[in-house]
Design a protein around this motif. Structure first.
Motif: not given
Length: 411
Positions: A108-109, A114, A215, A218-219, A222
């Motif tokens: 998802k990340a 991306r 990222l 995002a991680l 998430v």
């Protein structure tokens, strides 16, 4: 077990330089055999390898089903405690519900969308590297190596001042994936995991307080059904992304350039294709063939999760199997004239990024980097040639992670 044969000479420089003649012979005569040196049953044919990769009776680990005591394994080696903890936490070496959860969260990340947004930035980096090249240069150190590490660093959000540490850390860590390694290499890998983990933990704390468009943010953020990555899972995922994200790209590009320059007519094909503004699809197809023709990560392993028989070969729970991607990718039962480099080969169902649930999550990024890097180099140096076409190439390390130590060329 199938009958024992002479072992694959995985650390023999002559085999690492050119494994294909021996692999062809064994693939035709004894495609499944037990290698007593590595204590694994070796599979050489495409159908066996692709079937095992998709079969749920094989896995990357056994510890989701059995304890070390039940398996009769020795206690963990304290000299690599952090390395082992890292390996046990990321999705590549996870199975069952843990693997499903980790892959869902990371997916998802780390999305293909991306990755595709990186194209303009990658092209700008490539122009910068090409401008620094002289009339003679080393493809590996001067061109293939810098890009993937820098892309992953930017993708993650690692500050510029600390990016120089990433490549040495990754190079130290991956040495422990070879069948044998020294105590010094073990210590260097352990140190690299500790230092890399500390960096990512520090950045994760910063991103929780001040999110950015990277990222790591995002991680950190998430979530899937109330599930999130733990601190150690996030850290070890980032280490995995760096290791996996550059090995295939560095080794794939340098090996691909070597293959093309050994057959100048193939290089000329790409020189002509590169004149078009819409040439990227041609280079994407060529990259798939280069990854098949000379596989950058030639061998992967799986555990047998239950007693079974595979193609007439009995396997016991706990056995390990060695899947020789480099052999499967040259199997004439699957590929027409597999020893020919055909840059327009399509379809091209090579094994290089794996198959099944452990298919490489970073494959879209590796493919994009390779296609853009190769096109940029062809445009910059259409008359590129090997400095010494008679010299045998030298490789770093062994067969499992097979990469050129250098590739000297001139424009």
């Amino acid at each position: 077990m199938p009958p024992a044969l002479p072992t694959l000479p995985l650390t023999d420089p002559a085999f690492v330089q050119n494994p294909y003649s021996l692999l062809e012979k064994l693939r035709d005569t004894t495609p499944i055999f037990y290698d007593a040196a590595i204590k694994q049953t070796v599979f050489l044919r495409y159908d066996d390898i692709s079937g095992i990769l998709r079969d749920k009776r094989f896995g990357r680990t056994l510890t989701h089903l059995y304890s070390r005591d039940e398996l009769g394994w020795p206690p963990p080696d304290p000299a690599q405690a952090h390395f082992d903890a890292f390996n046990g936490n990321h999705m590549l070496d996870s199975e069952g519900a843990k693997h499903t959860r980790l892959r869902s969260l990371v997916g998802k990340a780390f999305t293909p969308r991306r990755v595709e947004t990186l194209q303009p930035r990658i092209e700008a980096m490539l122009e910068e590297y090409l401008a620094q090249l002289g009339p003679r240069f080393d493809v590996v150190a001067d061109y293939a190596e810098p890009l993937p590490v820098r892309v992953i660093a930017e993708l993650l959000g690692v500050p510029e001042a600390e990016r120089g540490l990433l490549r040495p850390w990754s190079a130290a860590i991956v040495k422990l994936y070879e069948p044998s390694y020294s105590a010094d290499q073990q210590a260097e890998a352990e140190h690299a995991v500790v230092e890399f983990s500390a960096l990512i933990r520090r950045l994760a704390v910063q991103r929780r307080a001040e999110p950015k468009d990277d990222l790591i943010t995002a991680l950190v953020q998430v979530e899937d059904g109330g599930q999130k990555l733990s601190e150690s899972e996030l850290t070890d995922t980032c280490i995995l992304l760096l290791n996996a994200g550059h090995e295939a790209s560095v080794n794939g590009l340098s090996a691909g350039v070597l293959a093309l320059l050994r057959q100048p007519e193939k290089w000329a094909e790409l020189v002509e294709a590169a004149q078009s503004e819409n040439s990227l699809p041609i280079f994407r197809t060529a990259v798939e063939e280069l990854l098949r023709f000379d596989t950058p990560l030639p061998m992967f392993e799986r555990y047998v999760l239950e007693d079974l028989e595979w193609n007439g070969t009995p396997l016991k729970m706990g056995d390990q199997v060695a899947l020789i991607y480099a052999s499967g990718n040259r199997d004439p039962r699957r590929f027409e004239k597999p020893d020919e480099l055909r840059l327009t080969r399509d379809p091209n169902p090579h094994l290089t990024f794996g198959l099944g649930k452990h298919y490489c999550l970073g494959a879209p990024l590796a493919r994009l980097e390779l296609a853009l890097s190769l096109r940029a180099l062809v445009r910059h140096a259409p008359k590129l040639r090997l400095t010494d076409a008679t010299a045998a190439p030298e490789y770093v390390g062994g067969f499992v992670i097979r990469g050129l130590s250098r590739l000297d060329v001139c424009i």
